[in-house]
Design a protein around this motif. Structure first.
Motif, mmCIF file in Angstrom:
data_model
loop_
_atom_site.group_PDB
_atom_site.id
_atom_site.type_symbol
_atom_site.label_atom_id
_atom_site.label_comp_id
_atom_site.label_asym_id
_atom_site.label_seq_id
_atom_site.Cartn_x
_atom_site.Cartn_y
_atom_site.Cartn_z
ATOM 1 N N HIS A 52 0.845 -1.198 0.000
ATOM 2 C CA HIS A 52 0.000 0.000 0.000
ATOM 3 C C HIS A 52 0.882 1.251 0.000
ATOM 4 O O HIS A 52 1.021 1.925 1.017
ATOM 5 C CB HIS A 52 -0.919 0.000 1.220
ATOM 6 C CG HIS A 52 -1.772 -1.217 1.338
ATOM 7 N ND1 HIS A 52 -2.842 -1.463 0.503
ATOM 8 C CD2 HIS A 52 -1.696 -2.281 2.195
ATOM 9 C CE1 HIS A 52 -3.399 -2.613 0.835
ATOM 10 N NE2 HIS A 52 -2.722 -3.133 1.849
ATOM 11 N N PRO A 53 1.492 1.564 -1.138
ATOM 12 C CA PRO A 53 2.438 2.693 -1.176
ATOM 13 C C PRO A 53 1.785 4.030 -0.832
ATOM 14 O O PRO A 53 2.402 4.869 -0.174
ATOM 15 C CB PRO A 53 2.957 2.675 -2.617
ATOM 16 C CG PRO A 53 1.948 1.890 -3.395
ATOM 17 C CD PRO A 53 1.392 0.891 -2.444
ATOM 18 N N SER A 54 0.551 4.267 -1.261
ATOM 19 C CA SER A 54 -0.088 5.551 -0.968
ATOM 20 C C SER A 54 -0.247 5.765 0.521
ATOM 21 O O SER A 54 0.097 6.831 1.054
ATOM 22 C CB SER A 54 -1.458 5.637 -1.658
ATOM 23 O OG SER A 54 -2.042 6.905 -1.412
ATOM 24 N N GLN A 55 -0.753 4.745 1.235
ATOM 25 C CA GLN A 55 -0.914 4.863 2.688
ATOM 26 C C GLN A 55 0.431 4.998 3.388
ATOM 27 O O GLN A 55 0.558 5.745 4.375
ATOM 28 C CB GLN A 55 -1.666 3.643 3.240
ATOM 29 C CG GLN A 55 -3.112 3.552 2.769
ATOM 30 C CD GLN A 55 -3.263 2.674 1.537
ATOM 31 O OE1 GLN A 55 -2.421 2.744 0.612
ATOM 32 N NE2 GLN A 55 -4.316 1.877 1.492
ATOM 33 N N THR A 56 1.445 4.275 2.890
ATOM 34 C CA THR A 56 2.762 4.315 3.525
ATOM 35 C C THR A 56 3.383 5.698 3.382
ATOM 36 O O THR A 56 3.931 6.259 4.339
ATOM 37 C CB THR A 56 3.686 3.251 2.903
ATOM 38 O OG1 THR A 56 3.083 1.965 3.063
ATOM 39 C CG2 THR A 56 5.048 3.259 3.584
ATOM 40 N N TRP A 57 3.299 6.271 2.186
ATOM 41 C CA TRP A 57 3.853 7.612 1.991
ATOM 42 C C TRP A 57 3.063 8.664 2.772
ATOM 43 O O TRP A 57 3.625 9.640 3.255
ATOM 44 C CB TRP A 57 3.869 7.951 0.497
ATOM 45 C CG TRP A 57 5.146 7.559 -0.176
ATOM 46 C CD1 TRP A 57 6.426 7.696 0.306
ATOM 47 C CD2 TRP A 57 5.282 6.967 -1.472
ATOM 48 N NE1 TRP A 57 7.343 7.227 -0.595
ATOM 49 C CE2 TRP A 57 6.671 6.772 -1.708
ATOM 50 C CE3 TRP A 57 4.374 6.586 -2.457
ATOM 51 C CZ2 TRP A 57 7.150 6.211 -2.889
ATOM 52 C CZ3 TRP A 57 4.864 6.028 -3.628
ATOM 53 C CH2 TRP A 57 6.240 5.848 -3.839
ATOM 54 N N LEU A 88 -0.249 10.919 -3.255
ATOM 55 C CA LEU A 88 -1.308 11.277 -4.204
ATOM 56 C C LEU A 88 -1.089 10.581 -5.551
ATOM 57 O O LEU A 88 -2.043 10.076 -6.169
ATOM 58 C CB LEU A 88 -1.335 12.793 -4.391
ATOM 59 C CG LEU A 88 -2.450 13.350 -5.278
ATOM 60 C CD1 LEU A 88 -3.825 12.982 -4.726
ATOM 61 C CD2 LEU A 88 -2.317 14.861 -5.409
ATOM 62 N N LYS A 89 0.150 10.526 -6.006
ATOM 63 C CA LYS A 89 0.451 9.867 -7.286
ATOM 64 C C LYS A 89 0.146 8.377 -7.223
ATOM 65 O O LYS A 89 -0.269 7.778 -8.232
ATOM 66 C CB LYS A 89 1.917 10.085 -7.649
ATOM 67 C CG LYS A 89 2.275 11.528 -7.968
ATOM 68 C CD LYS A 89 3.782 11.684 -8.152
ATOM 69 C CE LYS A 89 4.166 13.147 -8.338
ATOM 70 N NZ LYS A 89 5.648 13.321 -8.398
ATOM 71 N N ARG A 97 -6.837 9.362 -2.412
ATOM 72 C CA ARG A 97 -6.502 10.686 -2.944
ATOM 73 C C ARG A 97 -6.855 11.777 -1.935
ATOM 74 O O ARG A 97 -6.120 12.761 -1.783
ATOM 75 C CB ARG A 97 -7.228 10.914 -4.283
ATOM 76 C CG ARG A 97 -6.547 10.239 -5.464
ATOM 77 C CD ARG A 97 -7.189 10.633 -6.784
ATOM 78 N NE ARG A 97 -8.391 9.838 -7.017
ATOM 79 C CZ ARG A 97 -8.396 8.633 -7.591
ATOM 80 N NH1 ARG A 97 -7.262 8.082 -7.980
ATOM 81 N NH2 ARG A 97 -9.525 7.983 -7.779
ATOM 82 N N ALA A 98 -7.984 11.610 -1.253
ATOM 83 C CA ALA A 98 -8.391 12.598 -0.246
ATOM 84 C C ALA A 98 -7.412 12.629 0.915
ATOM 85 O O ALA A 98 -6.996 13.705 1.373
ATOM 86 C CB ALA A 98 -9.800 12.282 0.248
ATOM 87 N N TRP A 99 -7.012 11.458 1.394
ATOM 88 C CA TRP A 99 -6.063 11.412 2.519
ATOM 89 C C TRP A 99 -4.731 12.052 2.135
ATOM 90 O O TRP A 99 -4.117 12.768 2.939
ATOM 91 C CB TRP A 99 -5.832 9.961 2.954
ATOM 92 C CG TRP A 99 -6.887 9.388 3.843
ATOM 93 C CD1 TRP A 99 -7.714 8.332 3.578
ATOM 94 C CD2 TRP A 99 -7.231 9.832 5.153
ATOM 95 N NE1 TRP A 99 -8.547 8.099 4.632
ATOM 96 C CE2 TRP A 99 -8.272 8.997 5.617
ATOM 97 C CE3 TRP A 99 -6.764 10.846 5.981
ATOM 98 C CZ2 TRP A 99 -8.849 9.158 6.877
ATOM 99 C CZ3 TRP A 99 -7.338 11.013 7.240
ATOM 100 C CH2 TRP A 99 -8.363 10.177 7.674
#
Length: 418
Positions: A52-57, A88-89, A97-99
């Protein structure tokens, strides 16, 4: 063997904490470990194996933001923004995207708190308005961030109606946020209390002061020193600041001492190296009373110097005032000249263009010197009012009303003398 097993259990608990949405545990670790955790998450987010790269970043962005909040390091805010952009990317859902957008918004808000410049709040607002969250938890966080942004903008506008609107937004957001994100809810409660406290003092409104007192007392009582030391300290420091301001207005020595006791209690919650900015903020707030010792203020200024923070500038201005007052009260024109030379050298040797707040501090120092020298030599400080007016305008436009008020206070003193 038992020690080895204990170490494994400790690491397991730490991993679980890292993966939890409740980041209250972050308050228990020092800034060095906080930076290590932020770097680790930043690296993990870029691994091919990351699920889960988005959550991790996004979590990396939260930790970098907290690191900046505690240290005042500009690089940490830059990393908080960069990792939010990476989140976001990598986002695949509207909520992700919102987080990510909210992480960027909160980083920009922290940048404003640390360094000033209302443009950061404008950009943060654009980030919040661009979100389209679907889940209740995301909606609650979005409402909370927007309310906190409006509170900062209301404090800059100085309009009672804007303060009331922001307070209503925070009250509405708090009910939802307490259920979904207790840590962010506590930050919202602190901002709400600060807004009420400041409004109560400015408007001499007992209702607002009572509200701030109740909210801060509840926050202190609910924040364990063993689990949430920084939240507890921030609430205690606000209590101390409010009580000290009221005591100064009323000339109440006993209340002033009670305010100092709250500052001491706040400072006792952690060591200066655990959160340099929090510890320095307590010393700067205490130093508003000229009877407090200068050494803690000087230590605070040295601890956070070099990063261009608003807090560092406020500490430097207080130190300038004390040094100039000491030289003037001793009739030491040579010392005043020496201070002036140092201020001029600082202006000449500063690398790059100074920020508005740094420039304003130097101009206020020059005005203080003009006033002190005129008192000793029996002449008029012809340029002081003009210098102070420009400093106040720059500080106000850059979003530092405290510094602008100090300049205006000196201007009022000049008009009384005239």
């Amino acid at each position: 063997m038992a020690m080895f097993e204990f170490g494994k259990d400790l690491r397991r608990l730490f991993v679980q904490a890292r993966e939890s949405e409740d980041l209250g545990w972050v308050e228990l670790i020092g800034v060095d470990l906080l930076a290590l955790e932020a770097r680790a998450l930043t690296t993990d987010g870029g691994r091919v194996s990351c699920a889960h790269p988005s959550q991790t970043w996004r979590r990396a962005s939260v930790l970098w933001r907290e690191h900046a909040r505690r240290t005042g390091w500009p690089d940490s805010i830059t990393r908080a923004l960069t990792t939010a952009d990476d989140a976001l990317k990598a986002a695949k859902t509207e909520d992700d995207r919102a987080w990510a957008a909210l992480a960027r918004s909160m980083a920009l808000m922290t940048r404003f708190d640390l360094f000033g410049d209302p443009d950061a709040l404008v950009e943060a607002g654009e980030c919040v308005r661009a979100t389209t969250p679907r889940r209740l938890a995301t909606l609650a966080c979005s409402a909370g961030v927007y309310a906190r942004l409006r509170a900062r903008q209301a404090r800059l506008s100085e309009k009672a109606s804007d303060r009331m609107d922001a307070a209503a937004l925070m009250d509405a957001a708090l009910h939802a946020l307490q259920k979904h994100n207790p840590v962010e809810a506590d930050d919202l409660r602190l901002d709400n209390a600060a807004l009420a406290l400041e409004g109560g003092i400015l408007q001499r409104d007992a209702r607002l002061l009572d509200q701030a007192g109740r909210d801060l007392t509840a926050l202190v009582e609910s924040s364990s020193p063993d689990a949430r030391p920084l939240t507890r300290a921030r609430a205690l420091a606000l209590c101390g600041a409010g009580l000290s301001a009221l005591a100064a207005m009323a000339g109440d020595k006993a209340a002033m001492q009670a305010g100092h006791a709250m500052f001491e209690a706040a400072a006792d919650q952690f060591t200066p190296d655990h959160s340099p900015m929090d510890w320095a903020a307590i010393q700067v707030a205490r130093a508003a009373d000229l009877e407090t010792p200068e050494q803690p203020l000087a230590e605070a200024e040295a601890l956070i110097a070099g990063h261009g923070t608003v807090l560092g500038a406020l500490a430097g201005d207080l130190l300038n005032a004390r040094e100039i007052d000491a030289a003037a009260s001793g009739g030491d024109v040579v010392a005043l000249t020496r201070i002036e030379t140092r201020v001029r050298r600082r202006l000449a040797e500063r690398v790059g263009a100074p920020t508005a707040v740094e420039w304003a501090v130097d101009q206020i120092a020059m005005a203080r010197l003009m006033i002190a020298r005129s008192d000793l030599l029996g002449c008029e400080p012809d340029q002081a009012a003009f210098v102070l007016a420009e400093a106040a305008e720059a500080a106000r436009e850059f979003g530092v009303p405290v510094l602008a008020d100090r300049a205006k206070g000196l201007m009022m003193g000049l008009s009384v003398r005239a």
